[in-house]
Design an enzyme around this catalytic site. Sequence first.
Site, PDB file in Angstrom:
ATOM      1  N   GLY A 157       0.836  -1.199   0.000  1.00 35.51           N
ATOM      2  CA  GLY A 157       0.000   0.000   0.000  1.00 35.51           C
ATOM      3  C   GLY A 157       0.871   1.248   0.000  1.00 35.51           C
ATOM      4  O   GLY A 157       1.938   1.286   0.630  1.00 35.51           O
ATOM      5  N   ARG A 206     -12.747  -2.722 -10.553  1.00 36.86           N
ATOM      6  CA  ARG A 206     -13.033  -1.804 -11.662  1.00 36.86           C
ATOM      7  C   ARG A 206     -12.956  -2.550 -12.994  1.00 36.86           C
ATOM      8  O   ARG A 206     -13.804  -2.421 -13.847  1.00 36.86           O
ATOM      9  CB  ARG A 206     -12.033  -0.641 -11.658  1.00 36.86           C
ATOM     10  CG  ARG A 206     -12.566   0.540 -10.872  1.00 36.86           C
ATOM     11  CD  ARG A 206     -11.629   1.698 -10.943  1.00 36.86           C
ATOM     12  NE  ARG A 206     -10.290   1.268 -10.570  1.00 36.86           N
ATOM     13  CZ  ARG A 206      -9.218   2.028 -10.625  1.00 36.86           C
ATOM     14  NH1 ARG A 206      -9.299   3.241 -11.057  1.00 36.86           N
ATOM     15  NH2 ARG A 206      -8.041   1.583 -10.247  1.00 36.86           N
ATOM     16  N   ILE A 248      -8.397  -7.054   5.270  1.00 38.46           N
ATOM     17  CA  ILE A 248      -6.928  -7.161   5.386  1.00 38.46           C
ATOM     18  C   ILE A 248      -6.268  -6.044   4.567  1.00 38.46           C
ATOM     19  O   ILE A 248      -5.061  -6.106   4.306  1.00 38.46           O
ATOM     20  CB  ILE A 248      -6.394  -8.552   4.939  1.00 38.46           C
ATOM     21  CG1 ILE A 248      -7.029  -9.038   3.635  1.00 38.46           C
ATOM     22  CG2 ILE A 248      -6.648  -9.592   6.020  1.00 38.46           C
ATOM     23  CD1 ILE A 248      -6.542  -8.415   2.400  1.00 38.46           C
ATOM     24  N   HIS A 297      -2.614  -5.148  12.414  1.00 39.63           N
ATOM     25  CA  HIS A 297      -1.997  -4.973  11.086  1.00 39.63           C
ATOM     26  C   HIS A 297      -0.702  -5.790  10.955  1.00 39.63           C
ATOM     27  O   HIS A 297       0.396  -5.234  10.830  1.00 39.63           O
ATOM     28  CB  HIS A 297      -1.721  -3.485  10.811  1.00 39.63           C
ATOM     29  CG  HIS A 297      -1.544  -3.183   9.340  1.00 39.63           C
ATOM     30  ND1 HIS A 297      -1.802  -1.965   8.789  1.00 39.63           N
ATOM     31  CD2 HIS A 297      -1.141  -3.965   8.294  1.00 39.63           C
ATOM     32  CE1 HIS A 297      -1.553  -1.988   7.484  1.00 39.63           C
ATOM     33  NE2 HIS A 297      -1.150  -3.203   7.163  1.00 39.63           N
ATOM     34  N   ILE A 298      -0.884  -7.107  10.984  1.00 37.92           N
ATOM     35  CA  ILE A 298       0.291  -7.998  10.913  1.00 37.92           C
ATOM     36  C   ILE A 298       0.248  -8.895   9.668  1.00 37.92           C
ATOM     37  O   ILE A 298       0.909  -9.926   9.621  1.00 37.92           O
ATOM     38  CB  ILE A 298       0.407  -8.873  12.192  1.00 37.92           C
ATOM     39  CG1 ILE A 298      -0.917  -9.611  12.495  1.00 37.92           C
ATOM     40  CG2 ILE A 298       0.865  -8.028  13.368  1.00 37.92           C
ATOM     41  CD1 ILE A 298      -0.799 -10.654  13.602  1.00 37.92           C
ATOM     42  N   SER A 322       1.563  -8.831   6.703  1.00 41.92           N
ATOM     43  CA  SER A 322       2.817  -9.181   6.013  1.00 41.92           C
ATOM     44  C   SER A 322       3.933  -9.505   7.003  1.00 41.92           C
ATOM     45  O   SER A 322       5.097  -9.613   6.613  1.00 41.92           O
ATOM     46  CB  SER A 322       3.240  -8.027   5.107  1.00 41.92           C
ATOM     47  OG  SER A 322       3.514  -6.869   5.882  1.00 41.92           O
TER      48      SER A 322
END
Length: 364
Positions: free
Chosen positions: A120, A221, A280, A330-331, A333
């Site tokens: 991201g 999209r 996620i 937020h683990i 990766s």
Amino acid sequence: MLNRFIGLSAAIVGRSSRSNGFPSSSLFKAGNPSQNRTMSTGKAFKVLVTHPEVPQQGIDLLKQNCEVIQLQSVPINRAELLEKIRGVDGVLWAGHEPLNAEALDAAGPQLKSISAMSAGIDFVDVPELKRRKIPLGHTPTVLNTAVADLAVGLLIAASRRFHEGRKKIDNDQWENYHLNWLLGQDIRDSTVGFYGFGGIGQAIAKRLSGFDIDKVLYTTRRRVHKEIEEEYNAKKVDFDTLLADSDFIVIASPLTKDTQGIFNATAFNKMKKSAVLINIARGKIVNQDELYEALKSNRIFSAGLDVTDPEPLSPKDKLLTLDNAVVLPHIGSATNRTRADMSTIAAHNVLRGLAGEPMLSPAY
Ligand SMILES: O=C(O)[C@H](O)CO
């Protein structure tokens, strides 16, 4: 010399692609004979690494050709960053610290290559980088499997009430003499809907195919390739159909102005009462207050979240009081191998940008 090295690394990447399309990090370790034959010892460029804990694989790769300076503080100290970035040619940007005009101004006009060490890039002022014609890399794909594994874990945990079950033990409420105690949702024969169906979504679908699911729906999209649809028995549908027909909804899309807050009360009201929501991707894609209400009122069955809004989430956040929310910090990766691979890809991106060549994983 740098150009020759980077050209060779591209060849190594091409030869060694695994199923996710990325190389094994071991191929890039210092001491790899292929590299040693071609590496320059000249330090043509100065590169800043914005985090002291970036895995050594990426650092070693940069050091073979560049003078590397590294920030020393965790969490990142903005003042230190703005001081150390001055005069560098490239930056390996690890962490979610804003990458914006302030940082670029502090660096100076010689800056020619940046790679995020993340998939991201919502913390990056992309228009500003583009305006300055600075190439940006990132590290998608290499983290697909780790994030997908975690997503499946969350999906099982949320549908089978792991968090609530654990709380029952803690509160001495073990009541399995009831036949309907802690009943959950089945994964078999279910419809799994993906909001975003890129590499991570597809890696999740691949794993779930072993759980005898019925079908996959997805909202994106653009339609994915026909072969991918066939492989996962997947059908592109509009957002309302995704909401109405899915037993599980997995959010696996980037955060953009179009996706921000799209999972709101209106969306939850269109979902099945038995639906399980997994996120996620990024916390801001979900309106968290409205999710809280939907979970609290059992408008939907449960949620499994690796990402929240904000991060870090306060330990006092009302979301954490819910039985039917499984929340992780937020683990997605966060595995040793994935982090090492991310540092490797980010280092290659930086080196390629410095050489004026296309990055391995350009962000635009
Ligand atoms: O975007 C990513 O790389 C992951 O969410 C970790 O930040």
